[in-house]
Structure formats: structure tokens, C-alpha cells
Design a protein around this motif. Structure first.
Motif, PDB file in Angstrom:
ATOM      1  N   ASN A 117       0.844  -1.176   0.000  1.00 29.28           N
ATOM      2  CA  ASN A 117       0.000   0.000   0.000  1.00 29.28           C
ATOM      3  C   ASN A 117       0.890   1.241   0.000  1.00 29.28           C
ATOM      4  N   LYS A 118       0.376   2.371   0.466  1.00 34.90           N
ATOM      5  CA  LYS A 118       1.152   3.617   0.463  1.00 34.90           C
ATOM      6  C   LYS A 118       1.163   4.256   1.848  1.00 34.90           C
ATOM      7  N   LEU A 119       1.214   3.416   2.869  1.00 31.02           N
ATOM      8  CA  LEU A 119       1.177   3.915   4.243  1.00 31.02           C
ATOM      9  C   LEU A 119       2.465   4.638   4.596  1.00 31.02           C
ATOM     10  N   ASN A 123       5.496  -0.683   2.152  1.00 28.88           N
ATOM     11  CA  ASN A 123       4.859   0.604   2.387  1.00 28.88           C
ATOM     12  C   ASN A 123       5.962   1.658   2.497  1.00 28.88           C
ATOM     13  N   ASN A 160      10.321  -1.316   3.457  1.00 30.55           N
ATOM     14  CA  ASN A 160       9.950  -0.012   3.991  1.00 30.55           C
ATOM     15  C   ASN A 160      11.207   0.851   4.065  1.00 30.55           C
ATOM     16  N   SER A 184       4.889   2.129  -4.179  1.00 31.43           N
ATOM     17  CA  SER A 184       4.232   2.779  -3.046  1.00 31.43           C
ATOM     18  C   SER A 184       4.476   4.284  -3.025  1.00 31.43           C
TER      19      SER A 184
END
Length: 287
Positions: free
Chosen positions: A110-112, A133, A158, A283
Motif C-alpha cells: 500500500n502507500k502507508l 509501504n 519499507n 508505493s
């Protein structure tokens, strides 16, 4: 003239009707598992009545285009498994961590860029996948490592440079995924994870490992330790060529402890290894 109203219909009506059909069938059959993979969903508004289906135990919404999770999801009091991987999520609702039966949460790919305050309050969470992310150590809530029931934590892909020492509080952790980050070091408290059987630290910027890693059971038949693609100091690199067991044995030596302490006290030769270029990572790309 009367036919012109057709153009006013939403473009995603077909997709929406497919999702609604799944919901209707689940209500009729009292099915406790909802599979809404790749239905072109953009928001929870396309799932009318979902939050009233309190009998649902598994909800799969992966491979859609959802950018926000409605806080009302917490009404699904019996939900045990929630899969929202491969969406467009930029944030998570605070209410998520209050779900009483949630055991598995997958919000990978996702793009958190942050996590909500109090995120670590999950009462029974066992598996948390936050991989792929835009997270780093700065955005972890203070209670993140308070999830004592956690068995598997995936933080790969990440932007972590460091992992807080509170990691050692996850006493039931068996799998720790940290691959493809920007890690410069691991905390010594990793040695407190006595149930750890899988450690994935490949493709980071690690040059040394805390000697406490040698206290872990990472050499049994069911254990996994991945550490390739790191700029290790020469002694570790040499042992790694011989195998993981040689690395573990070397970490126990007094010679290595001296090298490690010197490195951590500022004896590094030159600047830290460069970060990988992640500008083209999915992301990071705006939808």
C-alpha cells in the motif's frame, strides 16, 4: 432524448454490482467469509450494509483501489482475518486496533506513511504484515511493540534505518521480516526474542550483527536466517561464505565482540553505506 440518462450511470456499476452480489449471497447463505478480491473497489461506500454483517470472520479486499478504511470496520466484532493488501491505502483508522478478535492483518503493498496513535492496542493480533509501504522508525506509535500475542511481524520493503530496542518485548514472536529496508543496525534486544525461528534481514545496510543474535535458535531444521546483500565487515562476510552456522558461532567469540563494540562506538571506517534508490517504488507513485 430519453436514452441520454444512460450516460449518468457510474462507470464502475458493473464492478459494484459484482461486489453487491457477493454481499447479498453471503447474507442469504450466512457465509462467514467474504472474498472481494480484484473487484475494482475504490471505497467502502461500494459495499452497502457490510458493517452490519457482524458474523463475518474473514474479509479479503486485496487487489482493489481502496485509499481509506472506514472506521466503521470495527463493527465487525467477529472478524479474525482482514486482508487489504495491494490497495492504495495512505492511512489506517484508529478503530482498527480495537477489534476484539482480529488475529491476522495484512495491509502490505500500500502507500502507508504513518500509523495511527495507539496502533499497538490489538488484543489478540498474531500476524501483522506491513511490508511494502513507506514506513520508518519515526512513525511507530509508542505502544507498537506492546502486541504480546504477535507471532509474525513483516516490515520488509519499507524505510527503516533502525528498529527500536522495544522489539525485545515481543516475547512470542517467531517470524521477523526486515528485508529490503535501509537498516544500519539491529538492536541488541533482538536476543530476547527466544521464540524467534525466522529472521529475514537481507538487502539492508548492515555491517555488523549484535552478538545476542547467537542466543537465538536459528540453526534448527525449521529455522530460517536470510542475511545476503548486506555490506558486512570482512570477518562476517568470510564466515557467511561458509554458511549461517559459521556466522552464528563466530558471533559468540570474544574476538567478534571486540569488533562489534568498536564498530558501535564509532569505529566504522568511512561513511555509512548508501541507501538504495526507491524513487520508482510503486508505493511512492501517486495514483
Amino acid at each position: 432524448m430519453s436514452q441520454s440518462t444512460v450516460s449518468c450511470l457510474p462507470v464502475n456499476t458493473a464492478k459494484m454490482s459484482k461486489a453487491k452480489k457477493v454481499l447479498d449471497e453471503a447474507r442469504e447463505t450466512q457465509n462467514r467469509e467474504l472474498d472481494l478480491v480484484d473487484k475494482g473497489l475504490v471505497s467502502f461506500e461500494e459495499l452497502p450494509g457490510l458493517f452490519n454483517m457482524s458474523n463475518i470472520t474473514r474479509l479479503t479486499l486485496s487487489h482493489n483501489k481502496i485509499s481509506l478504511i472506514n472506521p466503521g470496520i470495527a463493527n465487525l466484532l467477529n472478524l479474525e482475518i482482514l486482508n487489504l493488501s495491494n490497495n492504495q491505502l495512505t492511512e489506517l483508522p484508529v478503530s482498527l486496533s480495537s477489534m476484539p478478535k482480529l488475529r491476522i492483518l495484512n495491509v502490505s503493498i500500500n502507500k502507508l506513511g504513518n500509523l495511527p496513535r495507539g496502533f499497538g492496542a490489538f488484543p489478540v493480533l498474531e500476524v501483522l504484515d506491513l511490508s511494502y509501504n513507506n514506513l520508518n522508525e519515526q512513525v511507530l506509535p509508542g505502544n507498537f511493540f506492546g502486541m504480546e500475542t504477535l507471532r509474525a511481524l513483516y516490515l520488509g520493503d519499507n524505510d527503516f534505518e533502525y528498529i527500536p530496542k522495544e522489539l525485545g518485548q515481543l516475547k512470542n514472536l517467531q517470524i521477523l521480516g526486515l528485508r529490503d529496508n535501509d537498516l544500519l543496525e539491529l538492536p541488541r534486544e533482538v536476543g530476547e526474542l527466544q521464540r524467534l525461528r525466522e529472521l529475514h534481514i537481507q538487502n539492508n545496510r548492515l555491517q555488523v550483527l549484535p552478538p545476542e543474535v547467537a542466543q537465538l535458535d536459528l540453526l534448527s531444521n525449521k529455522s530460517v536466517m536470510k542475511m545476503e546483500e548486506n555490506p558486512w565487515v570482512n570477518p562476517i562476510a568470510e564466515q557467511y561464505l561458509l554458511g549461517i552456522s559459521h556466522v552464528i558461532e563466530y558471533l559468540k567469540t570474544e574476538t567478534y565482540k571486540i569488533i562489534y563494540n568498536r564498530h558501535m562506538q564509532g569505529g566504522r571506517s568511512g561513511p555509512p553505506p548508501p541507501k538504495a534508490d526507491k524513487s520508482k517504488k510503486a508505493s511512492r507513485i501517486r495514483a
